[in-house]
Scaffold this active site. Structure first.
Site, mmCIF file in Angstrom:
data_model
loop_
_atom_site.group_PDB
_atom_site.id
_atom_site.type_symbol
_atom_site.label_atom_id
_atom_site.label_comp_id
_atom_site.label_asym_id
_atom_site.label_seq_id
_atom_site.Cartn_x
_atom_site.Cartn_y
_atom_site.Cartn_z
ATOM 1 N N LYS A 174 0.818 -1.209 0.000
ATOM 2 C CA LYS A 174 0.000 0.000 0.000
ATOM 3 C C LYS A 174 0.858 1.269 0.000
ATOM 4 C CE LYS A 174 -4.118 -2.299 1.421
ATOM 5 N NZ LYS A 174 -3.558 -3.673 1.544
HETATM 6 C C1 LIG Z 1 -4.223 -4.755 1.058
HETATM 7 C C2 LIG Z 1 -3.422 -5.962 0.892
HETATM 8 C C3 LIG Z 1 -3.805 -6.971 -0.031
HETATM 9 C C4 LIG Z 1 -5.079 -6.876 -0.831
HETATM 10 O O1 LIG Z 1 -5.018 -5.872 -1.829
HETATM 11 P P1 LIG Z 1 -6.360 -5.327 -2.477
HETATM 12 O O2 LIG Z 1 -5.929 -4.195 -3.341
HETATM 13 O O3 LIG Z 1 -7.219 -4.864 -1.337
HETATM 14 O O4 LIG Z 1 -6.988 -6.441 -3.225
HETATM 15 C C5 LIG Z 1 -2.967 -8.056 -0.177
HETATM 16 N N1 LIG Z 1 -1.840 -8.190 0.553
HETATM 17 C C6 LIG Z 1 -1.447 -7.258 1.447
HETATM 18 C C7 LIG Z 1 -0.198 -7.476 2.230
HETATM 19 C C8 LIG Z 1 -2.217 -6.115 1.636
HETATM 20 O O5 LIG Z 1 -1.817 -5.195 2.521
#
Ligand SMILES: *Cc1c(COP(=O)(O)O)cnc(C)c1O
Length: 492
Positions: free
Chosen positions: A111
């Protein structure tokens, strides 16, 4: 370029307005109605830096930003102040699988890729639209978004951020990362509910006009840092485009070869970005949507019925413990031929009955998407096997995509090179990782586990971990779901 609400065809805004508003007033998601083409040859792509690729992609999507504004946002976000490697998103190749490491930012999860730039995009968007009020960011997090958002917004002038997380539903390291967050403008609040409760309540607050009035009196307007914001979605397209260029550069593929992309999926933001990369013309053959035991998306792609009436599981890949996958609404919108009325009806079905079924579907939209899921034992097995065979440690989320990829290859014999989105550092989930590697985890606290992982993996502990070891807890509030609104007003 115009962004339209998925639920109303007259609800259109510019890119900067979409970033500022976050969600449309009708509860829909701002969505591009035509996807721009990649404005570069693939040969040339392989010579570009991460920042240059980010510019190319954002230039195409954020049409009311100037070149200077985009360069300034990109250079502030994607620098070695925020990332521990100048290439920003390195690739670790094992045979035909290419792990795209999206965890080299401040909070060691993917993120950061978007949340390191969002505050800058939002500041520019506010200026552009002559917004006089301070920006109030409300975010629901399943563990990673919250910390990454606060790290991005920490002490950014004229902004305040409030993060809600499910108390007991995130890993101890994730929780400590959040509760030690600095910045006078950051607030973290635990709720006695799960992630979906938090996300639904935040969505309701965004469209609550009375609440908007109350916060306006205090000089604030809402915006959203959740993955529904196109200011998050569009920067995520960049790393898939970049990865393709890097695979050419490192002679893993030839110009024009197709690749598959596997994504451990929760809210459907990351994989939607890959879908847009494909629509832009990147030679992607198949998108592999990987879920954990909360496999609502797997069922959806197999049956075309989305049914959220099901048990919620807390798993060892907590950032994917999601039953209401927000960004899927954008794919539905495209599948109905960008038909807002039809999308609105389906979303209304979902809100009232907990499910919807796509009958007339655009086969084209789903043609290149496959889905499967992995359970918790699978995850532990995959981490162990990857380490024992290749001396490469992956985190539980990446492991979900890894297994699903292996199964897909086994079933289809499709040996196309596959980019696996590696969404978190193993250091973020040391308990599950060390459990997988056969260590006696009951005897060790998380930081001891981290030290052991360092010895085992030979990868130095990232700054993100070192810096929370001795930091003190700054945030302690826990509220009931019904008190979330009150807690927001208390922060202002
Ligand atoms: C948020 C997250 C996901 C999922 O991603 P999305 O965009 O919500 O589908 C997968 N792995 C990790 C480590 C995350 O922080």
């Amino acid at each position: 370029m115009i962004y339209q609400s998925t639920r109303h065809k007259n609800e259109t805004v510019t890119a900067s307005q979409a970033i500022l508003n976050g969600i449309a007033p009708d509860g829909g998601l701002y969505t591009p109605i035509s996807i721009p083409k990649l404005n570069i040859t693939l040969e040339k792509l392989s010579t570009l830096s991460y920042q240059e690729v980010a510019f190319l992609v954002l230039r195409a999507f954020l049409t009311d930003f100037t070149d200077d504004e985009l360069h300034s946002c990109i250079n502030q976000a994607y620098s070695t102040n925020n990332f521990d490697t100048p290439v920003i998103a390195p690739i670790h190749s094992i045979g035909n699988k290419h792990y795209l490491e999206l965890f080299h930012g401040k909070t060691i999860a993917f993120k950061d890729m978007a949340l390191s730039i969002l505050p800058y995009l939002m500041s520019v968007a506010a200026k552009k639209n002559h917004a006089h009020k301070k920006i109030l960011i409300l975010t629901a997090t399943s563990g990673d978004t919250g910390k990454a958002a606060m790290a991005g917004f920490e002490n950014v002038p004229n902004t305040k951020i409030i993060v809600f997380y499910p108390k007991g539903g995130v890993s101890p390291i994730q929780e400590k990362q959040m509760l030690t967050q600095n910045g006078e403008n950051t607030h973290v609040i635990g709720i006695t509910g799960n992630f979906d409760d938090a996300q639904s309540a935040v969505k309701q607050m965004f469209t609550n006009t009375q609440l908007a009035k109350k916060i306006a009196e205090k000089g604030y307007q809402f915006s959203s840092a959740n993955s529904i914001n196109i200011g998050r979605l569009t920067p995520q397209i960049a790393y898939y485009v970049y990865a393709y260029g890097q695979l050419i550069k490192h002679k893993k593929i030839q110009v024009g070869d197709t690749v598959n992309i596997a994504v451990p999926t929760g809210n459907f933001g990351n994989i939607l970005a890959a879908y847009y990369a494909k629509e832009m013309g990147l030679p992607i053959k198949t998108l592999i949507c990987a879920s954990n035991k909360n496999n609502v998306l797997t069922d959806f792609f197999h049956t075309r019925t989305y049914n959220k009436n099901r048990p919620f599981f807390v798993t060892n890949s907590p950032s994917m413990d999601i039953i209401l996958s927000s960004n899927l609404e954008r794919l539905i919108f495209h599948a109905t031929g960008n038909h807002a009325e039809k999308t609105a009806k389906l979303m209304n079905d979902l809100a009232t009955t907990g499910q919807y079924t796509l009958d007339e579907l655009s086969a084209q939209t789903f043609k290149h998407l496959v889905a499967d899921y992995a359970n918790e034992t699978d995850v532990l097995t995959a981490i162990k096997s990857c380490f024992e065979t290749h001396r490469y440690v992956i985190d539980p989320h990446t492991a979900v995509a890894d297994i699903v990829t292996d199964r897909y290859i086994q079933h289809t014999q499709d040996h196309t090179p596959t980019i696996i989105a590696s969404t978190a550092s193993p250091y973020k989930f040391p308990r599950s990782v060390m459990n997988a590697l056969g260590k006696d985890i009951d005897q060790m606290d998380d930081f001891t586990l981290i030290d052991t992982l360092e010895t085992l993996s030979n990868i130095p502990q990232p700054q993100a971990v070192l810096s929370i070891k001795h930091a003190s807890i700054r945030h302690q509030t826990v509220v009931a779901v019904s008190d979330m609104e009150k807690s927001v007003l208390n922060c202002l």
